[in-house]
Design an enzyme around this catalytic site. Structure first.
Site, mmCIF file in Angstrom:
data_model
loop_
_atom_site.group_PDB
_atom_site.id
_atom_site.type_symbol
_atom_site.label_atom_id
_atom_site.label_comp_id
_atom_site.label_asym_id
_atom_site.label_seq_id
_atom_site.Cartn_x
_atom_site.Cartn_y
_atom_site.Cartn_z
ATOM 1 N N GLU A 35 36.179 33.365 35.705
ATOM 2 C CA GLU A 35 37.575 32.938 35.550
ATOM 3 C C GLU A 35 37.585 31.414 35.489
ATOM 4 O OE1 GLU A 35 40.053 34.931 35.078
ATOM 5 O OE2 GLU A 35 39.379 36.889 35.821
ATOM 6 N N GLU A 43 44.339 33.648 27.276
ATOM 7 C CA GLU A 43 43.152 33.003 27.823
ATOM 8 C C GLU A 43 42.260 32.481 26.692
ATOM 9 O OE1 GLU A 43 41.480 35.862 30.562
ATOM 10 O OE2 GLU A 43 43.407 36.131 31.586
ATOM 11 N N HIS A 90 37.004 34.562 31.121
ATOM 12 C CA HIS A 90 38.449 34.690 31.286
ATOM 13 C C HIS A 90 38.974 33.401 31.918
ATOM 14 C CE1 HIS A 90 38.920 39.157 30.598
ATOM 15 N NE2 HIS A 90 37.601 39.070 30.759
ATOM 16 N N HIS A 109 41.587 38.469 26.668
ATOM 17 C CA HIS A 109 43.016 38.312 26.928
ATOM 18 C C HIS A 109 43.593 37.198 26.069
ATOM 19 C CE1 HIS A 109 42.522 40.351 31.101
ATOM 20 N NE2 HIS A 109 42.912 41.214 30.188
#
Length: 395
Positions: free
Chosen positions: A364, A165, A305, A162
């Site tokens: 994450e 990110e 991420h 992403h």
């Protein structure tokens, strides 16, 4: 650092001379037959560079070697045409310099140009790594795999699926740098010696899956697609909310793991985020990662991420029992919360688990609003360092 083979030299001797693992020297010279070294052949010594030095009054090879805690012959081999008995003030020679600190600075806006610069630097100093282009982005930027190690156990990390990110890329590149430093200096990370990990594992990394998107977030739209991406971005030139690739396709919604569910409930046209595309695996970046995974047959995969300080490790009950053991392990190492299932499909982790039935994780990193500020870099890196090492250490 390159040196030139002399009569009677061996790679084993170079290992002793420079204090570098023989295996790393062998792997830095894959095109050289160690049993038939030919005088005049260039050989790579990993973890060193040659530095110019200007002779001063009173200098000698012995004095310079003593000051640097190296052998006189380590200086002689870099200066084959220099007579050490006739050094002259002002004369320039080469001295071997061991690399003992990072060459990568992860605390910066890390776009594709910075990545390519750092990639070239680590290739030069650590030629035992293997670098392979696995594809190209929509705009033709190279998609690069970096492999380290010679072991049967294959561990894969990727970052920056992403665009906003992007901090995950310098986090991964910093670990690569620290691992290479530990390997060439007989060092350890978090109390774990690096060289045994090199023999057990082959670490595969793709630190920049979405270079076009990352560059868009950090640098704005290139002229070739400026109109299209601004239109997709609802007329705004602020791309902080952009997760997709340059065509407005969310690369982590591109995998054939119940893709139809995501397609039905997410964006129906190119968007800054959450458009799964017209079909699974239409985008070159997603295709490249899928093909790499099939070719390498990874034992475990880790997708980086942001954000939430959480990681996900299950999919539809298809994950193996080892995944649960590793999840408990990584909770302790990172302090991140472990989540087995979430109502989400079509991600890389989902696809990997469903196809290969092997441990796959989505981490994450950090907390806040994407793109996370670079001020979080040090905290994120320290949180993840145990996971990086633990994934290579625990079988």
């Amino acid at each position: 650092m390159k040196i030139t083979v002399r009569s009677g030299d061996s790679l084993w001797y170079y290992s002793q001379l420079f204090g570098v693992s023989l295996q790393l020297i062998l792997d830095s010279n894959r095109n050289v037959n160690p049993n038939t070294l030919t005088p005049g052949t260039d050989v790579n010594i990993p973890g060193f560079f040659a530095s110019g030095y200007t002779i001063k009054s009173g200098d000698s090879f012995w004095k310079l070697a003593s000051e640097r805690n190296i052998s006189v012959d380590a200086i002689s081999i870099l200066n084959p045409s220099v007579n050490p008995s006739r050094l002259q003030v002002g004369q320039v020679i080469q001295l071997p310099e061991r690399v003992v600190s990072r060459i990568i600075d992860g605390r910066v806006n890390y776009d594709s140009s910075r990545f390519q610069e750092d990639l070239a630097a680590i290739q030069e100093i650590y030629p035992f790594i293997r670098v392979e282009q696995i594809g190209r982005s929509v705009l033709g930027k190279p998609l690069t795999e970096i492999r380290i190690g010679r072991g049967q156990r294959k561990i894969h990390y990727n970052a920056s699926f992403h665009a906003n990110e992007w901090i995950t890329t310098p986090v991964l590149m910093t670990f690569i740098n620290d691992y290479l430093l530990a390997l060439t200096n007989y060092g350890s990370i978090r109390g774990v010696y690096a060289l045994p990990l090199y023999d057990i594992n082959t670490l595969s990394t793709v630190p920049l899956v979405n270079p076009d998107g990352v560059d868009l977030v950090l640098n704005g739209p290139p002229a070739s697609v400026r109109g299209e991406v601004i239109e997709i971005n609802n007329g705004s030139t602020n791309f902080n909310n952009w997760k997709a690739n340059i065509r407005g396709v969310d690369l982590n919604n591109q995998y054939p793991a119940n893709w139809e569910i995501e397609q039905a409930r997410k964006e129906q046209a190119p968007a800054p985020a959450n458009f799964p595309g017209e079909a699974p695996l239409t985008e070159p970046e997603a295709i490249a990662i899928a093909e790499l995974t099939g070719n390498r047959q990874f034992d475990q995969t880790y997708a980086l991420h942001t954000q939430g300080e959480v990681f996900f490790w299950g999919y539809e009950g298809l994950e193996p029992p080892l995944s649960a053991e590793l999840a408990q392990y990584y909770e302790r190492l990172s302090g991140y919360r472990s989540v087995q299932y979430v109502d989400s499909h079509a991600g890389y982790k989902d696809w990997f688990i469903s196809v290969y039935r092997r441990p796959g994780f989505t981490f994450e990193l950090g907390r806040g609003v994407n793109p996370l500020p670079i001020s979080q870099f040090d905290t994120i890196y320290q949180d993840m360092l145990g996971v990086f090492v633990g994934s290579l250490y625990r079988r």
